[in-house]
Design a protein around this motif. Structure first.
Motif, mmCIF file in Angstrom:
data_model
loop_
_atom_site.group_PDB
_atom_site.id
_atom_site.type_symbol
_atom_site.label_atom_id
_atom_site.label_comp_id
_atom_site.label_asym_id
_atom_site.label_seq_id
_atom_site.Cartn_x
_atom_site.Cartn_y
_atom_site.Cartn_z
ATOM 1 N N UNK A 91 0.830 -1.207 0.000
ATOM 2 C CA UNK A 91 0.000 0.000 0.000
ATOM 3 C C UNK A 91 0.860 1.252 0.000
ATOM 4 N N UNK A 92 0.373 2.275 -0.668
ATOM 5 C CA UNK A 92 1.029 3.586 -0.621
ATOM 6 C C UNK A 92 0.747 4.231 0.731
ATOM 7 N N UNK A 151 -4.046 4.379 26.026
ATOM 8 C CA UNK A 151 -3.559 3.755 27.259
ATOM 9 C C UNK A 151 -2.395 2.794 27.045
ATOM 10 N N UNK A 152 -2.312 2.181 25.884
ATOM 11 C CA UNK A 152 -1.339 1.117 25.663
ATOM 12 C C UNK A 152 -0.610 1.334 24.340
ATOM 13 N N UNK A 153 0.516 0.663 24.181
ATOM 14 C CA UNK A 153 1.278 0.754 22.941
ATOM 15 C C UNK A 153 0.399 0.421 21.737
ATOM 16 N N UNK A 154 0.547 1.235 20.718
ATOM 17 C CA UNK A 154 -0.115 0.992 19.438
ATOM 18 C C UNK A 154 0.954 1.079 18.375
ATOM 19 N N UNK A 155 1.081 0.034 17.580
ATOM 20 C CA UNK A 155 2.094 0.016 16.536
ATOM 21 C C UNK A 155 1.449 -0.314 15.195
ATOM 22 N N UNK A 156 2.048 0.234 14.152
ATOM 23 C CA UNK A 156 1.630 -0.089 12.787
ATOM 24 C C UNK A 156 2.736 -0.945 12.178
ATOM 25 N N UNK A 157 2.339 -2.110 11.702
ATOM 26 C CA UNK A 157 3.260 -3.069 11.105
ATOM 27 C C UNK A 157 2.909 -3.266 9.641
ATOM 28 N N UNK A 212 5.642 -9.872 10.955
ATOM 29 C CA UNK A 212 5.474 -8.535 10.388
ATOM 30 C C UNK A 212 6.642 -7.636 10.787
ATOM 31 N N UNK A 213 6.859 -6.590 9.987
ATOM 32 C CA UNK A 213 7.890 -5.582 10.279
ATOM 33 C C UNK A 213 7.219 -4.274 10.673
ATOM 34 N N UNK A 214 7.950 -3.434 11.389
ATOM 35 C CA UNK A 214 7.431 -2.104 11.704
ATOM 36 C C UNK A 214 7.264 -1.340 10.392
ATOM 37 N N UNK A 215 6.106 -0.704 10.226
ATOM 38 C CA UNK A 215 5.844 0.085 9.018
ATOM 39 C C UNK A 215 6.784 1.284 8.996
ATOM 40 N N UNK A 216 7.437 1.497 7.851
ATOM 41 C CA UNK A 216 8.412 2.583 7.734
ATOM 42 C C UNK A 216 8.008 3.656 6.746
ATOM 43 N N UNK A 217 6.890 3.469 6.082
ATOM 44 C CA UNK A 217 6.384 4.478 5.149
ATOM 45 C C UNK A 217 7.344 4.767 4.078
#
Length: 137
Positions: free
Chosen positions: A15-16, A55-61, A132-137
């Motif tokens: 995805x872009x 409240x808690x960690x939120x990550x985009x992968x 999954x990997x951390x999203x780096x854009x």
């Protein structure tokens, strides 16, 4: 001691950036509707301006399309309530009734999942998302 949760939004790595932002915002909104533990009720600064009370960690992968469906299925098998969003859904701008009808008429695997969100116990979510990997854009 409060429960340590983790919120993950996994997106299709093809995805872009704009589509990632769109899908992540939509998925996070639905996650917050189904799990009230994600946000605090009211966080304001000294001027009375509302702040995100996460409240808690939120990550985009990011990861492969095939892994997104597997994540949703695995999360359900663990008793969690994943939220998915599709590329077909992204194409139906402001056509909610069409979107609902499309989703109701097809299994998840046929809808072109482009994002999956899931909330749960930190270690369990980490185990589900290790490919999954951390999203780096």
């Amino acid at each position: 001691m409060s429960e340590l949760l983790r919120t993950v939004i996994a997106v299709d790595k093809s995805l872009e950036a704009g589509a990632v932002a769109n899908a992540a915002a939509i998925v996070m909104g639905q996650l917050a509707r189904i799990d009230s533990r994600i946000y605090a009720d009211d966080v304001r600064d000294g001027d009375g301006v509302h702040h995100a009370g996460i409240r808690f960690n939120t990550v985009v992968l990011s990861g492969r399309t095939s892994h997104l469906l597997q994540l949703a299925e695995s999360a359900r098998a663990e008793g969690l309530s994943p939220v998915v969003f599709t590329t077909r859904g992204q194409a139906l701008s402001n056509s909610f009734d069409d979107y609902r009808a499309m989703v109701a008429g097809a299994p998840s695997g046929e809808l072109g999942i482009c994002a999956v969100g899931v909330v749960g116990e930190d270690a369990g979510i980490r185990a589900l998302t290790k490919r999954f990997s951390v999203y780096k854009g």
